[in-house]
Write an enzyme that holds these catalytic residues in place. Structure first.
Site, PDB file in Angstrom:
ATOM      1  N   TRP A  93     -15.412  -0.071 -10.082  1.00 28.51           N
ATOM      2  CA  TRP A  93     -14.786   0.039  -8.761  1.00 28.51           C
ATOM      3  C   TRP A  93     -13.328   0.438  -8.921  1.00 28.51           C
ATOM      4  O   TRP A  93     -12.785   0.395 -10.035  1.00 28.51           O
ATOM      5  CB  TRP A  93     -14.895  -1.288  -8.001  1.00 28.51           C
TER       6      TRP A  93
ATOM      7  N   ASP B 181      -5.678   2.662  -3.306  1.00 29.49           N
ATOM      8  CA  ASP B 181      -5.347   2.604  -1.883  1.00 29.49           C
ATOM      9  C   ASP B 181      -6.433   1.883  -1.099  1.00 29.49           C
ATOM     10  O   ASP B 181      -7.455   1.484  -1.642  1.00 29.49           O
ATOM     11  CB  ASP B 181      -5.110   4.013  -1.337  1.00 29.49           C
TER      12      ASP B 181
ATOM     13  N   GLU C  67      -9.827   3.056  -1.446  1.00 26.07           N
ATOM     14  CA  GLU C  67     -10.406   2.767  -2.766  1.00 26.07           C
ATOM     15  C   GLU C  67     -10.666   4.030  -3.590  1.00 26.07           C
ATOM     16  O   GLU C  67     -11.585   4.093  -4.389  1.00 26.07           O
ATOM     17  CB  GLU C  67     -11.706   1.956  -2.620  1.00 26.07           C
ATOM     18  N   GLU C  68      -9.815   5.032  -3.381  1.00 26.14           N
ATOM     19  CA  GLU C  68     -10.044   6.318  -4.027  1.00 26.14           C
ATOM     20  C   GLU C  68      -8.892   6.773  -4.927  1.00 26.14           C
ATOM     21  O   GLU C  68      -9.137   7.366  -5.977  1.00 26.14           O
ATOM     22  CB  GLU C  68     -10.277   7.401  -2.956  1.00 26.14           C
TER      23      GLU C  68
ATOM     24  N   GLU D 207     -19.388   2.819  10.997  1.00 25.65           N
ATOM     25  CA  GLU D 207     -18.147   3.208  10.335  1.00 25.65           C
ATOM     26  C   GLU D 207     -17.669   4.567  10.834  1.00 25.65           C
ATOM     27  O   GLU D 207     -16.504   4.757  11.158  1.00 25.65           O
ATOM     28  CB  GLU D 207     -18.378   3.265   8.823  1.00 25.65           C
TER      29      GLU D 207
END
Length: 513
Positions: A167, A237, A240-241, A474
């Site tokens: 992750w 960030d 999550e990238e 989402e």
């Protein structure tokens, strides 16, 4: 006129075909029958729909919080991002998402002290506090509690065990947001039970939240120590990238340290009060670096190949401000945030076919479906091409409503050369150059009204793409408008609830003009 309409429709058709034929494109789930018609509620006014949707959103949000109906068997206080367990699997608890949800619920409970709903929320927050302490002490791939490094772990399995998969870690906004949520809970509890603070029972209760000792062992103190010692360090960030230093993370970290200094002082923790305040002041320089004068807008990440335009800029300004009176860098009503938001909207109008009407209107602030950032490739299931997000679209509305409240309170508007781009787009009939506007002038009153009207236009986009039951996923598809990605996203409901709260405050504040 007919020629113009033909050109727009032809362009839209070609665009749609190009997107659908993209090698990574997927049709939205249930598009061919099971997807409920998002236009089914078109017979009601926006006001009526928002009134009903507020109840729906709160109910759906609570369903994702243990012991809610979507969380059977999970520890009480768990907040799952979505009940979806496959395609995509969002059945996890993220530190960030959980804390943002807790902040929303604390705000709701604070507005109705002593009510049954407030009591229910206090019960949840008690369970949330105990669970977060347990998660802090759970060793994970980011580290351990003894070194505090484990606090940067972004997510845990729904049952509270460590997530061991690959992750984007660490993510340094989570501890700051959790500290903010629990400090808000502490203030709420103290307000609800004021006699507890001075009692012997109170000392034991409060010590679980904040105890002025090192090494830190209480949940708020541990998060503040982590934040104060790691804000200079890069991390991933909120999407999550991307790894680096991020506007959103810095904004919530600074707010946590400012409020943390106040909490430390209340607990007689003089050294911590001075340390947190010192580090918060030091963050000013970092945060100001996110303004890129050459580009003329804020950037989401320092040193990035991207444009820098990003929904996280609005979110950082919203989550990083602790009151309408605070003089913090880049609040929602600042010129820099408003201009950056305007430029993101302009990009999204031209990027997504669902915004064809807005793009053809020549109105830079026409109601627009807004996604995360221009270069986005996440489609809700994998990577192909980005789509609009409900939480980003609702956050534009919240920025506009908060700006209305600020202007109504201060009773003036200073239009600077930087801000002229936004204010001229909002009210082109009255605003043509840098100048001052004051309450009592017709132009000032029209500007207040226009802020609210444009905010409503963005909430109308949320309504347009929600399904007939008011469910919010989402994302929604950039071509068809149907919902895609994780269904019943907790953050989508929370973002809408916050926008609706500030819509009411804006209406009340502007009623005197």
């Amino acid at each position: 006129m007919l020629l113009l309409l033909f050109v727009v429709l032809s362009y839209l058709l070609l665009w749609a075909l190009a997107v659908i034929n993209h090698p990574g494109y997927q049709f939205p789930i249930d598009l061919l029958g099971e997807q409920r018609n998002f236009a089914a509620s078109s017979g009601t006014s926006l006001e009526e729909w928002l009134y009903e949707e507020q109840n729906v959103a709160l109910s759906k949000l609570l369903a994702n919080i243990a012991p809610g109906r979507n969380t059977e068997g999970l520890p009480n206080g768990t907040v799952v991002a979505s009940p979806s367990k496959e395609d995509p699997d969002y059945f996890y608890q993220w530190t960030r998402d959980s804390a943002i949800t807790a902040l929303t619920l604390t705000r709701i409970a604070s507005s109705e002290p002593g009510s049954p709903s407030s009591s229910k929320i206090l019960d949840f927050l008690e369970c949330y506090t105990a669970l977060q302490s347990r998660l802090q002490h759970t060793s994970n791939p980011s580290g351990t509690f003894a070194e505090l490094s484990g606090l940067g772990e972004p997510k845990f399995n729904a049952d509270g065990s460590a997530f061991e998969g690959s992750w984007g870690r660490p993510q340094r906004d989570g501890p700051a947001l959790r500290a903010l949520a629990l400090m808000a809970y502490l203030r709420l509890y103290n307000h609800t039970y004021p006699s507890l603070w001075a009692s012997e029972d109170g000392k034991a209760w409060y010590s679980g939240l904040y105890e002025p000792i090192l090494p830190a062992d209480s949940v708020i103190k541990a998060d503040l120590e982590y934040t104060s010692h790691h804000w200079r360090d890069g991390g991933f960030d909120l999407w999550e990238e991307m790894e680096g230093l991020h506007f959103y993370t810095a904004m919530v970290q600074k707010r946590a340290l400012v409020e943390g200094a106040e909490i430390a002082e209340a607990f007689g923790d003089a050294g911590a009060h001075e340390w947190y305040r010192k580090e918060a002041d030091a963050m000013e320089h970092l945060i100001k670096n996110f303004w890129n004068a050459e580009k003329g807008n804020l950037v989401a990440t320092l040193v990035t190949p991207r444009s820098g335009l990003d929904c996280s800029i609005m979110l950082g300004s919203l989550h990083g401000i602790n009151s309408e009176a605070a003089e913090e860098p880049f609040p929602p009503w600042s010129d820099e945030v408003l201009v950056s938001m305007l430029r993101l909207i302009a990009d999204q109008q031209m990027r997504f076919p669902v915004n064809a009407a807005a793009a053809a209107s020549n109105d830079p602030l026409a109601g627009t479906a807004v996604g995360r950032y221009p270069e986005d490739l996440y489609d809700g299931y994998g990577t192909s091409i980005g789509h609009p997000w409900f939480l980003c679209t609702a956050s534009v509305a919240e920025v506009l409503y908060r700006t209305t409240v600020k202007l109504a309170q201060q009773r003036w508007l200073n239009i600077t050369p930087i801000g002229l781009e936004f204010w001229g787009a909002l009210n082109p009939n009255d605003i043509h150059s840098a100048a001052n506007m004051t309450a009592g002038l017709a132009g000032f009153n029209r500007t207040l009204q226009q802020l609210q009207d444009v905010g409503d236009d963005f909430l109308a986009i949320v309504r347009q793409h929600a399904d007939a039951e008011g469910c919010l996923s989402e994302q929604f598809n950039r071509v068809t408008g149907f919902e895609i990605g994780a269904p019943d996203l907790t953050w989508s409901y929370g973002a809408l609830l916050e926008a609706l709260e500030w819509r009411k405050r804006a209406s009340d504040a502007a009623a005197y003009f």
